[in-house]
Design an enzyme around this catalytic site. Structure first.
Site, PDB file in Angstrom:
ATOM      1  N   THR A 173      76.874  55.123 -49.738  1.00  0.00           N
ATOM      2  CA  THR A 173      77.106  55.884 -50.967  1.00  0.00           C
ATOM      3  C   THR A 173      76.033  55.587 -52.016  1.00  0.00           C
ATOM      4  O   THR A 173      75.486  54.491 -52.056  1.00  0.00           O
ATOM      5  CB  THR A 173      78.500  55.551 -51.576  1.00  0.00           C
ATOM      6  OG1 THR A 173      79.480  55.628 -50.571  1.00  0.00           O
ATOM      7  CG2 THR A 173      78.874  56.466 -52.707  1.00  0.00           C
ATOM      8  N   GLY A 226      85.883  53.667 -47.925  1.00  0.00           N
ATOM      9  CA  GLY A 226      86.623  54.625 -48.733  1.00  0.00           C
ATOM     10  C   GLY A 226      88.131  54.450 -48.671  1.00  0.00           C
ATOM     11  O   GLY A 226      88.826  54.582 -49.683  1.00  0.00           O
TER      12      GLY A 226
HETATM   13  N1  GLY Z   1      82.487  55.066 -49.812  1.00  0.00           N
HETATM   14  C1  GLY Z   1      82.180  56.155 -49.014  1.00  0.00           C
HETATM   15  C2  GLY Z   1      83.119  56.458 -47.938  1.00  0.00           C
HETATM   16  O1  GLY Z   1      83.900  55.621 -47.520  1.00  0.00           O
HETATM   17  O2  GLY Z   1      83.106  57.553 -47.465  1.00  0.00           O
END
Ligand code: GLY
Length: 308
Positions: A173, A226
């Site tokens: 990210t 995420g």
């Molecule tokens: N932090 C990005 C994802 O887990 O997609």
């Protein structure tokens, strides 16, 4: 109010040589300068979108042209922005080169917060956004290698999608938070997600309060696994902590510590800023390249990996 912008290139293990380290530094500086330039004519939202767009275009980070691939070998991306109590986001998009620009269009031209999948891709086409060039050679090679190993029956650790992404020199990210000359705060994030994720999987990056959050007290952008960030409401917790009077460092540390104690280390990172321009970066991974530029034009970088 003196404008300030903070960016990051992703929390992760980041095994780099000195050439790649130089490219990471140059990309962060370029993103900071490009976003900051807009502080003269634009808002905090314009600043964070521009910085994240530059990071997406760098091809170095796991976002935009540098996005990782899912189990089917395709890149699919999520992105989100928040400014003045409204948000715009896109999830599971495959068409646009710059998902952050599409998220800004959702914010600016629709009544919605989140548009996903093929409908979001169609919107990007209709808006004339530039198409994504497809996964980079580096990701395609890595994908073929891992699929071959899986086919051979090689033992891949449980929860391999998470573990692999943490092993493989990659951050996760990109993000930016900014304070503009009128004291307004914005947050933006963009990601290719997690290597070998299940097709259709959506992470924290398009979800307000998970991957990003901004109000009049503060702004925060998250990076990492995420699923854990969503369950922790990571960026909402940071900004709410600031609203309740906590110092930005304490609010960030406490929110990340809570995530770490529940889900373990090597899982997440965060950048945050408050309405006075105080900023903080925290991560529980080996590295999280990040930097800021303030009203005096001073650039500082941190969280860089040690070159091998
Ligand atoms: N932090 C990005 C994802 O887990 O997609």
């Amino acid at each position: 109010m003196r404008p300030i912008i903070v960016v990051h290139g992703g929390a992760g293990s980041w095994r780099v040589d000195s050439t790649l380290l130089d490219s990471i530094k140059a990309a962060l500086e370029n993103a900071l300068l490009s976003g900051f330039r807009l502080s003269y004519s634009g808002s905090a939202l314009d600043m964070v979108v521009e910085s994240v767009k530059v990071l997406e275009d760098s091809g170095i980070f796991n976002a935009g042209t540098g996005s990782t691939v899912d189990l089917s070998g395709n890149a699919s991306m999520d992105a989100g922005i928040m400014f003045e109590h409204r948000a715009g986001a896109v999830a599971y998009v495959r068409y646009p080169r710059n998902p952050i620009v599409l998220a800004k269009h959702v914010y600016s031209y629709t009544n919605h917060i989140l548009i996903a999948g093929s409908a979001a891709d169609d919107l990007a086409r209709r808006l004339g956004l530039e198409p994504h060039p497809g996964p980079s050679e580096r990701w395609v090679a890595l994908y073929k290698d891992y699929i071959e190993r899986i086919r051979r029956g090689e033992r891949i650790p449980t929860h391999f999608s998470r573990s692999l992404s943490l092993w493989m020199n990659i951050g996760d990210t990109v993000g930016a938070v900014a304070l503009d000359g009128n004291g307004r705060l914005a947050a933006a994030v963009s990601t290719g997600g997690i290597f070998l994720k299940f097709p259709g999987r959506v992470g924290d990056s398009p979800i307000p309060g998970a991957g990003f959050y901004a109000n009049e007290c503060g702004a925060a952008a998250a990076t990492g696994v995420g699923e854990y960030i969503i369950l922790s409401h990571l960026t909402l917790k940071v900004v709410e902590g600031i609203c309740r009077g906590k110092d930005v460092a304490k609010a960030s540390k406490e929110a990340l510590d809570a995530l770490t104690s529940r889900f373990g280390s090597k899982t997440a990172g965060i950048i945050a800023i408050d309405s006075s321009g105080r900023l903080y970066a925290a991560y529980n991974t080996e590295a999280m390249p990040w930097g800021y530029i303030d009203g005096s034009g001073k650039i500082a970088l941190g969280g860089l990996p040690n070159p091998i």
